[in-house]
Design a protein around this motif. Structure first.
Motif, mmCIF file in Angstrom:
data_model
loop_
_atom_site.group_PDB
_atom_site.id
_atom_site.type_symbol
_atom_site.label_atom_id
_atom_site.label_comp_id
_atom_site.label_asym_id
_atom_site.label_seq_id
_atom_site.Cartn_x
_atom_site.Cartn_y
_atom_site.Cartn_z
ATOM 1 N N PRO A 242 40.620 45.778 40.924
ATOM 2 C CA PRO A 242 41.701 44.785 40.843
ATOM 3 C C PRO A 242 42.926 45.198 41.658
ATOM 4 N N ARG A 243 43.618 44.171 42.177
ATOM 5 C CA ARG A 243 44.848 44.369 42.938
ATOM 6 C C ARG A 243 45.925 43.459 42.365
ATOM 7 N N ASP A 244 47.045 43.398 43.049
ATOM 8 C CA ASP A 244 48.141 42.524 42.625
ATOM 9 C C ASP A 244 47.966 41.165 43.290
ATOM 10 N N ASP A 245 46.956 40.429 42.871
ATOM 11 C CA ASP A 245 46.692 39.116 43.446
ATOM 12 C C ASP A 245 46.113 38.198 42.369
ATOM 13 N N LEU A 246 45.984 36.910 42.717
ATOM 14 C CA LEU A 246 45.578 35.906 41.738
ATOM 15 C C LEU A 246 44.122 36.072 41.314
ATOM 16 N N ILE A 247 43.248 36.444 42.228
ATOM 17 C CA ILE A 247 41.844 36.647 41.853
ATOM 18 C C ILE A 247 41.731 37.729 40.782
ATOM 19 N N SER A 248 42.439 38.834 40.983
ATOM 20 C CA SER A 248 42.409 39.925 39.989
ATOM 21 C C SER A 248 42.994 39.461 38.661
ATOM 22 N N LEU A 249 44.083 38.697 38.719
ATOM 23 C CA LEU A 249 44.711 38.188 37.502
ATOM 24 C C LEU A 249 43.748 37.312 36.711
ATOM 25 N N LEU A 250 43.024 36.449 37.395
ATOM 26 C CA LEU A 250 42.108 35.547 36.707
ATOM 27 C C LEU A 250 40.939 36.292 36.071
ATOM 28 N N TRP A 251 40.506 37.393 36.680
ATOM 29 C CA TRP A 251 39.449 38.199 36.060
ATOM 30 C C TRP A 251 39.910 38.765 34.715
ATOM 31 N N GLN A 252 41.205 38.957 34.549
ATOM 32 C CA GLN A 252 41.749 39.545 33.323
ATOM 33 C C GLN A 252 42.139 38.492 32.290
#
Length: 435
Positions: A242-252
């Motif tokens: 995960p990074r500081d981006d929307l794709i990573s946020l949605l995984w969480q």
């Protein structure tokens, strides 16, 4: 004979029209429940007058067509012209569903696919209705909140300045390719977490998707699968790293109390990809085209930059550019016509914001207009989630353009070219200025 006009229903008339304009989609027979007076021959993708100047065409149509009309083009569907009809339908998801292809039909399509065929993604939350809609929208609310979008403003301004300074010495530029496309596209790719070096590939895919109609569910499914495939490696990588981006946020995130699945991610990504890589650039094109022909407004905003926020709202009202589709869920009497279950309806928001019953002198750009409460971003449960970002991008663009470029105008040798469809905007916008 013009390509789009109101007339009684006669098959030979439609055939004559087709010989005049080959690009117009094939007409389908008028259903028995549609009265002749409610028919207006209009192709929202290919009408020549619409593509020459979409908002002028809408103003011409306003006095000739009903508030709700049926067109035989693109498989046959309803268009909502009036502000009242669009406002009412937008706020009634029980009757006007965003689930364009019914779930039973999608399941049947999936069941008919051979083993191992790719899953058909569904753009969420835009293609689901309440209450499920809310479960998918909540994880995105924080990411697109006013506070989150304001945090991006300095970066947006820096990119806008860089793009404008690059073209400034030239004395001319095709604005859409040089500024209007790379600005919001690069901003979105950074938010989303997709590689910037693939933006040309991504944009080509979006253009292919949006240039086609929505009356063939199988073709729609094929295009959605292509969009999913181009992002899949990045989406899977972000789950592990995960990074500081929307794709990573949605995984969480959680969807209705359950952890996000790969199916959820595909659904989210299809919507965000298509919306984020196309919509705002069209608004920029409309707004800058107006500034290029309204030199008095240019001068006024240069002298008083504090007026730019208000000016941007009136530009959105005057040049609304999205046409969301809906599916009728049940037989319904609506603004003088009978809608039948599973018919398609287009929320013609550009026409709604040019309705003379809602806006006095709608064709007039009026910076001092009291009522600027447009529905360019829609209304009801599906109001555009990215509206805060869009407003910031538009305002920053106008601020930087007026601060950095001298007075600009349209290139008379290169007329503006437009595209129709569900997002209406310029394909090419050539500007001139004294370098």
């Amino acid at each position: 004979m013009t390509a789009a006009r109101r007339m009684p229903w006669h098959v030979d008339s439609w055939e004559a029209t087709m010989t005049d304009v080959a690009a117009i989609s094939q007409a389908v027979p008028k259903p028995d429940h549609v009265p002749d007076w409610a028919v207006f021959d209009f192709d929202m993708f290919h009408d020549p007058e619409y593509l020459a100047d979409p908002h002028r065409r809408i103003l011409e149509m306003a006095g000739k067509v009903p508030a709700v009309f049926w067109t035989p083009r693109n498989g046959g569907h309803w268009m909502l012209m009036s502000h009242a009809a669009n406002f009412e339908a937008s706020r009634d998801p029980e009757t006007f569903s965003s689930e364009i292809v019914p779930r039973a039909q999608i399941k049947a399509m999936m069941a008919a696919l051979p083993p191992g065929a790719p899953r058909i993604p569904q753009p969420v939350p835009i293609n689901v209705d309440p209450p499920e809609h809310g479960q998918y929208r909540v994880p995105l609310q924080g990411a697109f909140s006013p506070k989150s979008m304001l945090a991006l403003k300095d970066g947006i301004r820096a990119l806008a300045a860089e793009l404008i300074e690059k073209i400034k010495p030239q004395g001319s530029a095709e604005f859409m390719a040089e500024v209007a496309e790379p600005l919001p596209v690069q901003v979105f790719l950074k938010i989303f977490g997709l590689p910037l070096e693939r933006q040309a590939e991504y944009r080509a895919l979006v253009k292919d998707h949006l240039s086609a109609g929505q009356n063939d569910p199988r073709e729609m499914a094929r295009r959605l699968v292509k969009v999913t495939a181009v992002m899949r490696d990045t989406v899977l990588e972000r789950k592990l790293n995960p990074r500081d981006d929307l794709i990573s946020l949605l995984w969480q995130a959680n969807i209705g109390g359950e952890p996000t699945t790969i199916e959820d991610m595909e659904n989210y990504c299809v919507l965000l990809f298509l919306a984020g890589l196309d919509t705002v650039m069209n608004g920029m094109g409309h707004g800058v085209r107006h500034l290029a022909v309204d030199l008095d407004l240019q001068r006024k905003l240069r002298e008083s930059p504090k007026l730019i926020a208000e000016a941007a709202e009136e530009l959105l009202r005057r040049y609304t550019f999205t046409v969301p589709p809906r599916r009728v869920t049940k037989d319904h009497e609506f603004h003088g016509v009978t809608l039948k279950a599973n018919e398609r309806v287009m929320l013609f928001l550009p026409a709604a914001d040019l309705d003379p019953k809602e806006f006095e002198g709608p064709e007039r750009y009026d910076l001092d207009r009291e009522n600027k409460v447009h529905i360019a971003f829609g209304t009801g449960p599906h109001r555009c989630l990215g509206s805060h970002l869009a407003r910031i991008e538009l305002q920053v663009l106008y601020e930087e353009l007026l601060a950095r470029l001298p007075e600009f105008r349209l290139d008379p040798a290169k007329p503006v070219r437009y595209h129709g469809g569900h997002v209406v905007g310029p394909d090419a916008l050539w500007l001139l200025w004294d370098a």
